[in-house]
Motif scaffolding. Sequence first.
Motif, mmCIF file in Angstrom:
data_model
loop_
_atom_site.group_PDB
_atom_site.id
_atom_site.type_symbol
_atom_site.label_atom_id
_atom_site.label_comp_id
_atom_site.label_asym_id
_atom_site.label_seq_id
_atom_site.Cartn_x
_atom_site.Cartn_y
_atom_site.Cartn_z
ATOM 1 N N GLY A 30 0.814 -1.209 0.000
ATOM 2 C CA GLY A 30 0.000 0.000 0.000
ATOM 3 C C GLY A 30 0.847 1.258 0.000
ATOM 4 N N GLY A 31 1.914 1.249 0.804
ATOM 5 C CA GLY A 31 2.803 2.413 0.865
ATOM 6 C C GLY A 31 3.519 2.669 -0.440
ATOM 7 N N VAL A 32 3.974 1.593 -1.086
ATOM 8 C CA VAL A 32 4.657 1.734 -2.376
ATOM 9 C C VAL A 32 3.708 2.284 -3.436
ATOM 10 N N LEU A 33 2.511 1.712 -3.512
ATOM 11 C CA LEU A 33 1.542 2.173 -4.508
ATOM 12 C C LEU A 33 1.117 3.617 -4.244
ATOM 13 N N MET A 34 0.923 3.963 -2.987
ATOM 14 C CA MET A 34 0.565 5.334 -2.653
ATOM 15 C C MET A 34 1.670 6.294 -3.090
ATOM 16 N N GLY A 35 2.921 5.931 -2.821
ATOM 17 C CA GLY A 35 4.046 6.778 -3.220
ATOM 18 C C GLY A 35 4.146 6.934 -4.719
ATOM 19 N N VAL A 36 3.927 5.845 -5.457
ATOM 20 C CA VAL A 36 3.974 5.903 -6.920
ATOM 21 C C VAL A 36 2.850 6.787 -7.463
ATOM 22 N N GLY A 37 1.637 6.595 -6.940
ATOM 23 C CA GLY A 37 0.497 7.372 -7.415
ATOM 24 C C GLY A 37 0.647 8.857 -7.157
ATOM 25 N N VAL A 38 1.045 9.218 -5.942
ATOM 26 C CA VAL A 38 1.225 10.637 -5.604
ATOM 27 C C VAL A 38 2.353 11.244 -6.434
ATOM 28 N N SER A 39 3.430 10.505 -6.638
ATOM 29 C CA SER A 39 4.548 11.000 -7.439
ATOM 30 C C SER A 39 4.137 11.242 -8.887
ATOM 31 N N MET A 40 3.296 10.367 -9.418
ATOM 32 C CA MET A 40 2.799 10.557 -10.782
ATOM 33 C C MET A 40 2.017 11.856 -10.900
ATOM 34 N N LEU A 41 1.206 12.163 -9.884
ATOM 35 C CA LEU A 41 0.446 13.417 -9.906
ATOM 36 C C LEU A 41 1.372 14.614 -9.784
ATOM 37 N N TYR A 42 2.361 14.532 -8.892
ATOM 38 C CA TYR A 42 3.318 15.623 -8.740
ATOM 39 C C TYR A 42 4.080 15.867 -10.037
ATOM 40 N N ARG A 43 4.361 14.784 -10.758
ATOM 41 C CA ARG A 43 5.146 14.872 -11.995
ATOM 42 C C ARG A 43 4.454 15.754 -13.035
ATOM 43 N N ILE A 44 3.120 15.767 -13.029
ATOM 44 C CA ILE A 44 2.379 16.575 -14.003
ATOM 45 C C ILE A 44 1.707 17.779 -13.329
ATOM 46 N N ASN A 45 2.187 18.126 -12.127
ATOM 47 C CA ASN A 45 1.690 19.285 -11.394
ATOM 48 C C ASN A 45 0.197 19.171 -11.100
ATOM 49 N N ALA A 46 -0.231 17.965 -10.747
ATOM 50 C CA ALA A 46 -1.630 17.724 -10.405
ATOM 51 C C ALA A 46 -1.734 17.305 -8.948
ATOM 52 N N SER A 47 -2.969 17.158 -8.466
ATOM 53 C CA SER A 47 -3.170 16.804 -7.066
ATOM 54 C C SER A 47 -4.499 16.078 -6.909
ATOM 55 N N SER A 48 -4.563 15.249 -5.877
ATOM 56 C CA SER A 48 -5.821 14.588 -5.549
ATOM 57 C C SER A 48 -6.601 15.389 -4.524
ATOM 58 N N GLY A 49 -6.119 16.580 -4.189
ATOM 59 C CA GLY A 49 -6.830 17.460 -3.266
ATOM 60 C C GLY A 49 -6.760 16.975 -1.832
ATOM 61 N N GLY A 50 -7.895 17.058 -1.135
ATOM 62 C CA GLY A 50 -7.952 16.578 0.248
ATOM 63 C C GLY A 50 -7.092 17.384 1.194
#
Length: 279
Positions: A113-133
Amino acid sequence: MKAKKQAHTWQYWLFFLAGLEIITISVNFFYAPINVAAGGSTGISILIEAVWGINRSVSVFVVNSIMLILAAVFLGKETLKKVALGSFLIPILMAITPSFKLTSNNMLAVIYGGVLMGVGVSMLYRINASSGGTTIPPLIIKKYFFVDPALSLMVIDMSVIFLNIFVDGVEAFLLAAFSQIITTITMRYTETGFDKKYQVRIMSNSKLEEIRQMLQHDYDGLTVYNVVGGYSDQDKQQLVIVVDTNEYGQLVAKARAIDSEAFIVTENIAKVHGGKWQI
């Protein structure tokens, strides 16, 4: 030109959705089934579901909506635009993505879970996006109190992690804290890529030109710096080159074969752009 722009837009949205879905999978398959909240609005939703039985996607939608209102009031339209779509898509993806327990080993669950969370958040940061919250309050705190967002986000996430103690005990708290460490380490690597390089600096008192010719013949991207010896106070030259990790040992061996007394300094490089490394 127009076709190229459309292709870029298509790739952007695909990458954006993939990042959000990876975050969703980390929650639905690994965190939620074992009632471990590792921070963020998704963590809050896991705690709410464990205590009151309210569906996670509904809780995330409510929390994210409140955060968007705060963003609209305190941060303005530009910031609101950046976080709005991710804020609304995450609860939708959580609702339509299946949720079940993939492993009975809680430690494995928080690692994956930690690895997937890190990958997902990094992908959003890479394109200057965010999941909000919960990424929104740190931006507000920064604007009005000049506190580093990374610090305030850590405080918020640790507060959510601490609440695990009251919901599912100390073990859940320890698992959530460990998962946060895994996520941080994963993000550190995925944001810059796993293909690390070495930057090698070489100086030689007598055979620098021979080493230079060897580097020019066998490698790309050689740079020569004019330097001054700290003890001799004489003008010298320093050779600097960036190589892949699998090339490093051979390069040092070649330089040592030319001059066994050559002074070689090596530095780890996270990412290289330009030249033969175009990405």
